[in-house]
Motif scaffolding. Structure first.
Motif, PDB file in Angstrom:
ATOM      1  N   PRO A 286      -8.814  -1.720  16.210  1.00 10.38           N
ATOM      2  CA  PRO A 286      -8.708  -2.872  17.109  1.00 10.38           C
ATOM      3  C   PRO A 286      -7.343  -2.910  17.787  1.00 10.38           C
ATOM      4  CG  PRO A 286      -9.397  -3.551  14.905  1.00 10.38           C
ATOM      5  CD  PRO A 286      -9.023  -2.116  14.826  1.00 10.38           C
TER       6      PRO A 286
ATOM      7  N   HIS B 155      -3.558  -7.104  19.490  1.00 11.63           N
ATOM      8  CA  HIS B 155      -3.843  -8.530  19.626  1.00 11.63           C
ATOM      9  C   HIS B 155      -4.975  -8.956  18.689  1.00 11.63           C
ATOM     10  CE1 HIS B 155      -1.128  -8.411  22.965  1.00 11.63           C
ATOM     11  NE2 HIS B 155      -1.895  -7.532  23.579  1.00 11.63           N
ATOM     12  N   ARG B 156      -6.004  -8.141  18.596  1.00 11.90           N
ATOM     13  CA  ARG B 156      -7.108  -8.452  17.677  1.00 11.90           C
ATOM     14  C   ARG B 156      -6.649  -8.356  16.233  1.00 11.90           C
ATOM     15  NH1 ARG B 156     -12.958  -6.590  19.871  1.00 11.90           N
ATOM     16  NH2 ARG B 156     -12.606  -7.147  22.031  1.00 11.90           N
ATOM     17  N   ARG B 157      -5.831  -7.349  15.919  1.00 11.51           N
ATOM     18  CA  ARG B 157      -5.307  -7.218  14.551  1.00 11.51           C
ATOM     19  C   ARG B 157      -4.460  -8.431  14.194  1.00 11.51           C
ATOM     20  NH1 ARG B 157      -3.937  -1.663  15.955  1.00 11.51           N
ATOM     21  NH2 ARG B 157      -1.818  -2.424  15.999  1.00 11.51           N
TER      22      ARG B 157
ATOM     23  N   GLU C 154     -15.389  -7.320  12.428  1.00  9.97           N
ATOM     24  CA  GLU C 154     -14.958  -7.152  13.813  1.00  9.97           C
ATOM     25  C   GLU C 154     -15.577  -5.905  14.413  1.00  9.97           C
ATOM     26  OE1 GLU C 154     -12.720  -6.119  17.315  1.00  9.97           O
ATOM     27  OE2 GLU C 154     -12.856  -4.901  15.513  1.00  9.97           O
TER      28      GLU C 154
ATOM     29  N   ARG D 171     -12.570  -1.521  22.247  1.00 14.86           N
ATOM     30  CA  ARG D 171     -11.370  -2.121  21.668  1.00 14.86           C
ATOM     31  C   ARG D 171     -10.206  -1.845  22.501  1.00 14.86           C
ATOM     32  NH1 ARG D 171     -12.127  -1.228  15.312  1.00 14.86           N
ATOM     33  NH2 ARG D 171     -14.033  -2.288  15.202  1.00 14.86           N
TER      34      ARG D 171
END
Length: 89
Positions: A18, A21-23, A78, A89
């Protein structure tokens, strides 16, 4: 070659990691409720303990729960969600 430029290559066919930002969001989704729960459960017992020791106890409990239990679950979820919606991603 500096360590800043070294990146691990994902095995062929492995899903991409990911974005940062997603992490960050996934980490927050794991850390915030875990810390809140730890404070609710242990707060009454640690109220008179010095701050540094209280922080040590809390982090000694929260970090392993987040790293070994919650983050793998959130990353799997996710990945499934991203595949289901055809997102990159």
């Amino acid at each position: 070659m500096t360590t800043d430029t070294v990146t691990a290559a994902a095995p062929a066919g492995a899903p991409a990691a990911p974005s940062v930002h997603r992490r960050a969001l996934l980490t927050w989704l794991a850390v915030y409720p875990t810390i809140t729960t730890a404070f609710l459960l242990l707060g009454p017992y640690l109220g008179n303990v010095p701050l540094a020791l209280r922080t040590l106890v809390m982090t000694a409990l929260v970090v392993p729960v987040v790293v070994y239990a919650l983050m793998p679950l959130l990353l799997k979820a996710e990945t499934r969600l991203a595949r289901r919606h055809g997102r990159r991603r």
